[in-house]
Write an enzyme that holds these catalytic residues in place. Structure first.
Site, PDB file in Angstrom:
ATOM      1  N   HIS A   1     -99.873   4.949 -32.657  1.00 18.37           N
ATOM      2  CA  HIS A   1     -99.768   5.399 -31.255  1.00 18.37           C
ATOM      3  C   HIS A   1     -98.642   4.852 -30.538  1.00 18.37           C
ATOM      4  CE1 HIS A   1    -100.838   6.273 -26.949  1.00 18.37           C
ATOM      5  NE2 HIS A   1    -100.604   4.884 -26.756  1.00 18.37           N
TER       6      HIS A   1
ATOM      7  N   HIS B   1    -102.964  16.744 -26.828  1.00 16.63           N
ATOM      8  CA  HIS B   1    -101.470  16.648 -27.004  1.00 16.63           C
ATOM      9  C   HIS B   1    -101.303  16.921 -28.521  1.00 16.63           C
ATOM     10  CE1 HIS B   1    -101.610  12.314 -27.471  1.00 16.63           C
ATOM     11  NE2 HIS B   1    -100.644  12.566 -28.240  1.00 16.63           N
TER      12      HIS B   1
ATOM     13  N   HIS C   1    -107.374  12.904 -31.584  1.00 15.43           N
ATOM     14  CA  HIS C   1    -107.694  13.858 -30.430  1.00 15.43           C
ATOM     15  C   HIS C   1    -107.014  15.194 -30.608  1.00 15.43           C
ATOM     16  CE1 HIS C   1    -103.321  13.658 -29.832  1.00 15.43           C
ATOM     17  NE2 HIS C   1    -103.479  12.620 -30.217  1.00 15.43           N
TER      18      HIS C   1
HETATM   19 ZN   LIG Z   1    -101.796  11.185 -30.879  1.00 12.06          ZN
END
Ligand SMILES: [Zn+2]
Length: 272
Positions: free
Chosen positions: A62, A118, A106
């Site tokens: 991330h 996204h 996600h």
């Molecule tokens: Zn991501």
């Protein structure tokens, strides 16, 4: 048995909105976000170890990619950190691994109940005409190296995406998305208990899982948010401009597709 774990943050229980300041260094709740991300990673590691894994490599996937707390991580795992990596969210993954876990993942942009939805920089990314997520990107590189995704954790929308595009695997949701910036999370302890249990089942069921194999060449299309982003990406060799905000390229395999996509991402980041 070697397990590779890629960890994102948006699909972790208790994370619903970047305004909480828990996604980026310097944010108000960033330290809390790092702890939650590290705890879910440990739950996956411990489940894998209980089921017989002997070696575990964790990749912080991330943002600037130094979110996981090294001294809080299970000592049986090694940790890949840092910002410029040639395979980004799957750096270090190769054919020597037996399984991949995707933790804290996600859904792609535009999925209404996908918390913080996204997929890198485009509004929509497509692989061979199918809407593609960060989950698909990671799984396709793993598949190139003949490694199956055994476990996927995240919000409901991420798990649903996995059921749609991945071969059979264990999926576990820790959060019900309400909107892009709202969701109902399990308590972190309960989220970790479920991930622990799912990781165990994922290793025990490994013989039933197969790597993702995409037909090649892979046609990649990106619908960017702004026309100038398509102007930039279309400067790359082999990239064709097919619309005001849309570019297309072909790749011989999933690693080439991912690396070309990453180059378009870095180019955009650097220019924006
Ligand atoms: Zn991501």
């Amino acid at each position: 048995m070697r397990i590779y774990i890629s960890v994102d943050i948006e699909g972790v229980a208790g994370i619903v909105d970047g305004m909480q300041g828990n996604l980026r260094e310097g944010g108000r709740e960033y330290e809390a976000g790092r702890r939650l991300m590290t705890a879910e990673t440990n739950a996956a590691i411990e489940g894998a170890l209980e089921a017989g894994a002997t070696e575990i490599v964790v990749n912080d996937s991330h943002g600037a990619m130094h979110n996981l707390l090294p001294d809080m991580l299970n000592p049986k795992a090694s940790l890949i950190q840092g910002r410029i990596k040639h395979l980004f969210m799957v750096e270090g993954l190769d054919a020597s691994f037996d399984a991949v876990f995707l933790v804290g993942y996600h859904a792609s942009a535009g999925i209404r109940d996908g918390v913080l939805n996204h997929a890198f920089h485009p509004y929509e990314l497509r692989y061979n005409g199918t809407v593609w997520s960060e989950t698909g990107l990671a799984a396709s590189v793993a598949g190139h190296y003949n490694v199956p995704v055994a476990l996927l954790t995240g919000d409901d929308a991420a798990v649903r995406d996995g059921e749609t595009i991945l071969p059979p695997h264990v999926g576990v949701s820790v959060k019900r998305g309400i909107t892009r910036f709202a969701g109902e999370s399990l308590h972190p302890d309960e989220a970790c208990a479920r991930i622990h249990d799912a990781a165990k089942r994922a290793i025990e069921g490994l013989s039933g899982f197969s790597p993702m194999k995409l037909p090649t060449p892979i046609t990649v299309e990106e619908d960017l948010y702004y026309s100038y982003q398509a102007d930039l990406v279309a400067m790359m060799p082999g990239v064709e401009r097919i619309g005001d905000r849309t570019i297309r390229f072909q790749a011989n395999d999933a690693v080439e597709a991912y690396r070309t996509f990453l180059a378009s991402y870095y180019l955009n980041r650097a220019a924006s």
